[in-house]
Design a protein around this motif. Structure first.
Motif, PDB file in Angstrom:
ATOM      1  N   ASP A  20      14.813  -0.411  -3.829  1.00  0.00           N
ATOM      2  CA  ASP A  20      15.532  -1.529  -3.203  1.00  0.00           C
ATOM      3  C   ASP A  20      15.189  -1.727  -1.736  1.00  0.00           C
ATOM      4  OD1 ASP A  20      16.805  -1.747  -5.611  1.00  0.00           O
ATOM      5  OD2 ASP A  20      18.586  -0.612  -4.978  1.00  0.00           O
ATOM      6  N   ARG A  21      15.549  -2.919  -1.249  1.00  0.00           N
ATOM      7  CA  ARG A  21      15.601  -3.142   0.192  1.00  0.00           C
ATOM      8  C   ARG A  21      17.061  -3.049   0.609  1.00  0.00           C
ATOM      9  NH1 ARG A  21      12.242  -7.488  -0.777  1.00  0.00           N
ATOM     10  NH2 ARG A  21      10.097  -6.766  -0.566  1.00  0.00           N
ATOM     11  N   ARG A  22      17.290  -2.930   1.908  1.00  0.00           N
ATOM     12  CA  ARG A  22      18.676  -2.959   2.373  1.00  0.00           C
ATOM     13  C   ARG A  22      19.189  -4.391   2.154  1.00  0.00           C
ATOM     14  NH1 ARG A  22      19.627  -1.077   8.270  1.00  0.00           N
ATOM     15  NH2 ARG A  22      17.456  -1.724   8.341  1.00  0.00           N
TER      16      ARG A  22
ATOM     17  N   GLU B 265      17.637  -5.187 -12.473  1.00  0.00           N
ATOM     18  CA  GLU B 265      17.608  -6.659 -12.455  1.00  0.00           C
ATOM     19  C   GLU B 265      16.387  -7.135 -11.655  1.00  0.00           C
ATOM     20  OE1 GLU B 265      20.802  -8.855 -10.607  1.00  0.00           O
ATOM     21  OE2 GLU B 265      20.478 -10.537 -11.995  1.00  0.00           O
ATOM     22  N   TRP B 266      16.119  -6.459 -10.511  1.00  0.00           N
ATOM     23  CA  TRP B 266      14.928  -6.828  -9.731  1.00  0.00           C
ATOM     24  C   TRP B 266      13.677  -6.621 -10.581  1.00  0.00           C
ATOM     25  CZ3 TRP B 266      10.892  -3.493  -8.531  1.00  0.00           C
ATOM     26  CH2 TRP B 266       9.830  -4.120  -7.851  1.00  0.00           C
ATOM     27  N   LYS B 267      13.603  -5.454 -11.279  1.00  0.00           N
ATOM     28  CA  LYS B 267      12.404  -5.146 -12.075  1.00  0.00           C
ATOM     29  C   LYS B 267      12.152  -6.242 -13.104  1.00  0.00           C
ATOM     30  CE  LYS B 267      12.216  -0.121 -11.905  1.00  0.00           C
ATOM     31  NZ  LYS B 267      12.525   1.116 -12.581  1.00  0.00           N
TER      32      LYS B 267
ATOM     33  N   ILE C 216      13.260  -9.414 -13.219  1.00  0.00           N
ATOM     34  CA  ILE C 216      12.916 -10.746 -12.686  1.00  0.00           C
ATOM     35  C   ILE C 216      11.536 -10.704 -12.035  1.00  0.00           C
ATOM     36  CG2 ILE C 216      13.632 -12.582 -11.072  1.00  0.00           C
ATOM     37  CD1 ILE C 216      16.365 -12.319 -12.150  1.00  0.00           C
ATOM     38  N   ARG C 217      11.219  -9.619 -11.362  1.00  0.00           N
ATOM     39  CA  ARG C 217       9.880  -9.492 -10.752  1.00  0.00           C
ATOM     40  C   ARG C 217       8.801  -9.557 -11.851  1.00  0.00           C
ATOM     41  NH1 ARG C 217       7.032  -8.288  -5.538  1.00  0.00           N
ATOM     42  NH2 ARG C 217       4.973  -7.895  -6.327  1.00  0.00           N
ATOM     43  N   SER C 218       9.017  -8.810 -12.975  1.00  0.00           N
ATOM     44  CA  SER C 218       8.010  -8.824 -14.046  1.00  0.00           C
ATOM     45  C   SER C 218       7.872 -10.216 -14.648  1.00  0.00           C
ATOM     46  CB  SER C 218       8.392  -7.876 -15.183  1.00  0.00           C
ATOM     47  OG  SER C 218       8.663  -6.629 -14.679  1.00  0.00           O
TER      48      SER C 218
ATOM     49  N   GLU D  77      10.857  -2.354   4.991  1.00  0.00           N
ATOM     50  CA  GLU D  77      11.743  -1.218   4.701  1.00  0.00           C
ATOM     51  C   GLU D  77      12.086  -1.086   3.225  1.00  0.00           C
ATOM     52  OE1 GLU D  77      15.104  -2.295   7.239  1.00  0.00           O
ATOM     53  OE2 GLU D  77      16.109  -3.116   5.486  1.00  0.00           O
ATOM     54  N   ARG D  78      12.578   0.088   2.896  1.00  0.00           N
ATOM     55  CA  ARG D  78      13.123   0.358   1.570  1.00  0.00           C
ATOM     56  C   ARG D  78      14.418   1.132   1.751  1.00  0.00           C
ATOM     57  NH1 ARG D  78       9.715  -2.628   0.472  1.00  0.00           N
ATOM     58  NH2 ARG D  78       7.815  -2.323  -0.759  1.00  0.00           N
ATOM     59  N   GLN D  79      15.284   1.036   0.729  1.00  0.00           N
ATOM     60  CA  GLN D  79      16.497   1.845   0.740  1.00  0.00           C
ATOM     61  C   GLN D  79      16.332   2.932  -0.312  1.00  0.00           C
ATOM     62  OE1 GLN D  79      20.167  -0.350   0.224  1.00  0.00           O
ATOM     63  NE2 GLN D  79      21.183   1.219   1.439  1.00  0.00           N
TER      64      GLN D  79
ATOM     65  N   PRO E 220       4.808  -1.543  -5.841  1.00  0.00           N
ATOM     66  CA  PRO E 220       5.311  -2.529  -6.798  1.00  0.00           C
ATOM     67  C   PRO E 220       6.185  -3.618  -6.173  1.00  0.00           C
ATOM     68  CG  PRO E 220       5.685  -0.292  -7.590  1.00  0.00           C
ATOM     69  CD  PRO E 220       5.195  -0.168  -6.187  1.00  0.00           C
ATOM     70  N   ARG E 221       6.713  -3.362  -4.943  1.00  0.00           N
ATOM     71  CA  ARG E 221       7.578  -4.382  -4.342  1.00  0.00           C
ATOM     72  C   ARG E 221       6.861  -5.096  -3.201  1.00  0.00           C
ATOM     73  NH1 ARG E 221      14.082  -4.546  -4.356  1.00  0.00           N
ATOM     74  NH2 ARG E 221      14.077  -6.796  -4.134  1.00  0.00           N
ATOM     75  N   ASN E 222       5.532  -5.196  -3.286  1.00  0.00           N
ATOM     76  CA  ASN E 222       4.813  -5.891  -2.205  1.00  0.00           C
ATOM     77  C   ASN E 222       5.046  -7.401  -2.328  1.00  0.00           C
ATOM     78  OD1 ASN E 222       3.305  -6.693  -4.373  1.00  0.00           O
ATOM     79  ND2 ASN E 222       1.334  -6.122  -3.515  1.00  0.00           N
ATOM     80  N   CYS E 223       4.331  -8.187  -1.504  1.00  0.00           N
ATOM     81  CA  CYS E 223       4.553  -9.639  -1.482  1.00  0.00           C
ATOM     82  C   CYS E 223       4.064 -10.268  -2.790  1.00  0.00           C
ATOM     83  CB  CYS E 223       3.806 -10.256  -0.311  1.00  0.00           C
ATOM     84  SG  CYS E 223       3.884 -12.050  -0.303  1.00  0.00           S
ATOM     85  N   VAL E 224       4.981 -10.891  -3.515  1.00  0.00           N
ATOM     86  CA  VAL E 224       4.599 -11.492  -4.794  1.00  0.00           C
ATOM     87  C   VAL E 224       3.780 -12.774  -4.564  1.00  0.00           C
ATOM     88  CG1 VAL E 224       6.655 -12.951  -5.154  1.00  0.00           C
ATOM     89  CG2 VAL E 224       5.560 -11.910  -7.117  1.00  0.00           C
TER      90      VAL E 224
HETATM   91  C1  HEM Z   1       0.726 -14.990   5.224  1.00  0.00           C
HETATM   92  C2  HEM Z   1       1.704 -15.155   4.387  1.00  0.00           C
HETATM   93  C3  HEM Z   1       2.634 -14.067   3.923  1.00  0.00           C
HETATM   94  C4  HEM Z   1       2.814 -12.795   4.385  1.00  0.00           C
HETATM   95  C5  HEM Z   1       2.077 -12.110   5.533  1.00  0.00           C
HETATM   96  C6  HEM Z   1       3.841 -12.181   3.571  1.00  0.00           C
HETATM   97  C7  HEM Z   1       4.288 -10.877   3.728  1.00  0.00           C
HETATM   98  C8  HEM Z   1       5.274 -10.301   2.953  1.00  0.00           C
HETATM   99  C9  HEM Z   1       5.741  -8.946   3.121  1.00  0.00           C
HETATM  100  C10 HEM Z   1       5.234  -7.972   4.178  1.00  0.00           C
HETATM  101  C11 HEM Z   1       6.703  -8.726   2.196  1.00  0.00           C
HETATM  102  C12 HEM Z   1       7.482  -7.430   1.990  1.00  0.00           C
HETATM  103  C13 HEM Z   1       6.662  -6.561   1.071  1.00  0.00           C
HETATM  104  C14 HEM Z   1       7.201  -5.167   0.891  1.00  0.00           C
HETATM  105  O1  HEM Z   1       8.398  -4.964   1.065  1.00  0.00           O
HETATM  106  O2  HEM Z   1       6.381  -4.263   0.551  1.00  0.00           O
HETATM  107  C15 HEM Z   1       6.849  -9.931   1.422  1.00  0.00           C
HETATM  108  C16 HEM Z   1       7.723 -10.077   0.361  1.00  0.00           C
HETATM  109  C17 HEM Z   1       7.846 -11.242  -0.362  1.00  0.00           C
HETATM  110  N1  HEM Z   1       7.087 -12.399  -0.207  1.00  0.00           N
HETATM  111 FE1  HEM Z   1       5.604 -12.698   1.129  1.00  0.00          FE
HETATM  112  N2  HEM Z   1       4.268 -13.082   2.639  1.00  0.00           N
HETATM  113  C18 HEM Z   1       3.555 -14.243   2.809  1.00  0.00           C
HETATM  114  C19 HEM Z   1       3.662 -15.394   2.060  1.00  0.00           C
HETATM  115  C20 HEM Z   1       4.478 -15.550   0.979  1.00  0.00           C
HETATM  116  C21 HEM Z   1       4.546 -16.744   0.162  1.00  0.00           C
HETATM  117  C22 HEM Z   1       3.701 -18.008   0.335  1.00  0.00           C
HETATM  118  C23 HEM Z   1       5.516 -16.527  -0.757  1.00  0.00           C
HETATM  119  C24 HEM Z   1       5.933 -17.516  -1.810  1.00  0.00           C
HETATM  120  C25 HEM Z   1       5.778 -17.435  -2.983  1.00  0.00           C
HETATM  121  C26 HEM Z   1       6.044 -15.185  -0.550  1.00  0.00           C
HETATM  122  C27 HEM Z   1       7.038 -14.590  -1.310  1.00  0.00           C
HETATM  123  C28 HEM Z   1       7.529 -13.317  -1.116  1.00  0.00           C
HETATM  124  C29 HEM Z   1       8.621 -12.754  -1.896  1.00  0.00           C
HETATM  125  C30 HEM Z   1       9.397 -13.458  -3.007  1.00  0.00           C
HETATM  126  C31 HEM Z   1       8.815 -11.438  -1.433  1.00  0.00           C
HETATM  127  C32 HEM Z   1       9.824 -10.434  -1.967  1.00  0.00           C
HETATM  128  C33 HEM Z   1       9.181  -9.680  -3.124  1.00  0.00           C
HETATM  129  C34 HEM Z   1      10.110  -8.703  -3.830  1.00  0.00           C
HETATM  130  O3  HEM Z   1      11.092  -8.246  -3.244  1.00  0.00           O
HETATM  131  O4  HEM Z   1       9.836  -8.407  -5.004  1.00  0.00           O
HETATM  132  N3  HEM Z   1       5.386 -14.631   0.512  1.00  0.00           N
HETATM  133  N4  HEM Z   1       5.958 -10.882   1.903  1.00  0.00           N
END
Ligand code: HEM
Length: 510
Positions: free
Chosen positions: A106-108, A128-130, A132-134, A385-387, A452-456
């Motif tokens: 999780d995140r905080r 629930e996160w797992k 919806i993420r999948s 961050e992560r919790q 697994p929780r990087n930027c989707v």
């Molecule tokens: C240069 C553009 C972007 C950067 C640098 C960026 C960076 C990040 C980072 C650092 C995280 C946190 C990852 C982690 O906790 O390990 C994140 C999460 C997330 N990003 Fe991005 N992001 C970008 C663009 C986008 C776009 C365009 C979307 C739209 C679809 C998006 C959707 C998300 C979502 C939904 C999460 C949460 C994922 C989760 O909790 O499962 N991001 N992003």
């Protein structure tokens, strides 16, 4: 003296207030030996604020870098009373964010109750996160991004027309303003199914409401720290606290999506946007019930999840992408040799492709190297961050992390570490050549997070930025003007995403 005299006595009140304050103070300081007991260094906390005092008026990238330089790759920090382990050690990042991810899912966040928001991927927890993420991840495969690339291309053409006018009239642009308008156009098209004819207009309700949602003014007051220091108190305030956050401007976007989904339910038209792709992906997600495979969610639940991800697309994808494009233009203006090499790489590829397209932008390796170096230099999210979700022990018990404790990677400080990036203040895309990349741990780069929780949305963001930059660099040359700062500056305050300021660059036609 009877009992009513006791309660009305000023002495009783003074004693009660002092006792209460004492209990609160003891509670706020009860964790402060958490790290020192383990021999982990860190700055000395103060009651109530922990180490966060004054952070609402600081420049966070500089603050984080100074802390890491002083206390090293692993140290303890306190968000109010909450212990937060800061790490820039790549082995530890790999262990906690990837290998032992099931301890740090999780995140905080606080329990969100409001419809749609409670389905945001970024705030959901556990199973629930797992799920919806999948179910959402397949909406971001290369094939699906290709389907959306036609919409992005349309917005890039609008951007080029607008930049051409600014070049002719002023010979310079406010990069953050220009790329904010472009990014919002992409979001309106892809995540809300709308075509904005009024790019950057003051009268468009979409733009006006978005401006309010992204207003940063509270980031410079101590109030911004409350949810970070006392998340449980914030959650306990329940609907009152949520009302502060769920404004009528945010509700405007929920309503907009509700109407789009209603209209689409009565039509067979194909849109190739995120709403359609997310709907397809989420509807296909199944579960096993009594040996039978059935859809995971009802139609009503699917609509809520889609609306959640579309609004989150705006919140997570707007500032991050606009800031990165702004930083790229700044670096190209300040590094003409890099700009020239990029221009030549793009021109060479245009011989093989008719126009800037999904296939073409994947085929310019130097463009990817430039963007990666920009994201190293200026990672928009400076802390990841992560919790902890179940007690954890690292390195044979040398470091113990209890459930609910926070861990943080200060991305900006990690990316500016001399150990991983020699001469870190030099902008050098060659760091990302295949040979140089192979010699460095992948965990020294966290612009899109890791595990697994990087930027989707990473692939989408890269596609959008590559298409915009390929088209712009081919047609225009960026250069510094009087207003261009020597070093790009970012706004002070407890910002979640870097906010470039004074990012003005000169422009001329190629
Ligand atoms: C240069 C553009 C972007 C950067 C640098 C960026 C960076 C990040 C980072 C650092 C995280 C946190 C990852 C982690 O906790 O390990 C994140 C999460 C997330 N990003 Fe991005 N992001 C970008 C663009 C986008 C776009 C365009 C979307 C739209 C679809 C998006 C959707 C998300 C979502 C939904 C999460 C949460 C994922 C989760 O909790 O499962 N991001 N992003």
């Amino acid at each position: 003296m009877d009992s009513s005299d006791i309660f009305s006595s000023p002495v009783t009140w003074v004693v009660s207030v002092i006792s209460l304050l004492y209990i609160l103070l003891r509670y706020a300081m009860s964790t402060f030996n958490y790290f020192s007991d383990q021999g982990i260094p860190g700055p000395k906390p103060i009651p109530i604020f922990g180490n966060m005092w004054g952070t609402w008026k600081m420049n966070l990238p500089a603050y984080d870098l100074a802390l890491v330089k002083k206390y090293g790759k692993v140290f303890g920090y306190f968000d109010g009373p909450i212990p937060n382990l800061w790490i820039t050690d790549v082995e530890m990042i790999k262990a906690m964010y990837v290998k032992d991810f099931d301890h740090f899912i999780d995140r905080r966040s606080f329990q969100m109750r409001t419809k749609i928001i409670r389905k945001w991927l970024s705030v959901m927890k556990g199973q629930e996160w797992k799920d919806i993420r999948s179910s959402v991840t397949p909406a971001f495969t290369t094939g699906k991004i290709k389907r959306m690339s036609t919409l992005i291309k349309d917005c890039v053409d609008n951007l080029c027309d607008r930049v051409a006018i600014l070049t002719e009239n002023d010979g310079k642009i406010d990069a953050k303003m220009t790329f904010s308008a472009f990014t919002m156009d992409v979001i309106a098209r892809c995540a809300f199914g709308l075509k904005l004819d009024t790019l950057g207009s003051k009268d468009d309700p979409f733009i006006n409401n978005a401006k309010f949602v992204f207003n940063q003014s509270t980031n410079k007051t101590p109030a911004v720290l409350l949810p970070f220091m006392y998340p449980k108190l914030f959650s306990a305030l329940g609907s009152f606290a949520e009302r502060l956050f769920v404004t009528k401007q945010l509700k405007f976007f929920f309503k907009l999506l509700e109407n789009v989904l209603k209209e689409r339910s009565q039509s067979n038209e194909k849109f190739n946007d995120f709403i359609e792709l997310a709907d397809e992906a989420i509807s296909e997600f199944t579960k096993e019930v009594d040996g039978k495979t059935v859809p995971m969610w009802t139609r009503e639940a699917i609509d809520e999840i889609v609306m959640g991800q579309s609004t989150l697309f705006m919140l997570a994808g707007f500032d991050t992408t606009a800031t990165t494009l702004t930083s790229t233009c700044f670096q190209l203006a300040r590094n003409p040799d890099v700009q020239e090499k990029l221009f030549q790489s793009i021109v060479a590829k245009m011989k093989d492709y008719d126009e800037v397209s999904h296939e073409m932008v994947q085929d310019v390796p130097y463009l990817e190297m430039v963007i990666q170096e920009v994201l190293r230099f200026y990672p928009p999210l400076i802390r990841i961050e992560r919790q902890c979700t179940k007690d954890y022990s690292y390195d044979n018990g040398r470091i113990k992390i209890k459930k609910d404790q926070i861990i943080t990677v200060p991305t900006y400080a990690l990316h500016h570490s001399e150990e991983y990036y020699p001469d870190p203040e030099k902008f050098d895309p060659e760091r990302w050549s295949p040979e140089n990349k192979a010699n460095r741990s992948p965990y020294a780069y966290m612009a899109f997070g890791t595990g697994p929780r990087n930027c989707v949305g990473m692939r989408f963001a890269m596609e959008e930025m590559k298409m915009a930059l390929c088209s712009l660099v081919q047609k225009f040359r960026f250069f510094p003007v009087e207003e261009t700062p020597v070093k790009l500056q970012f706004d002070d305050g407890f910002v979640q995403i870097l906010q470039p300021i004074h990012a003005v660059v000169g422009l001329e036609f190629r």
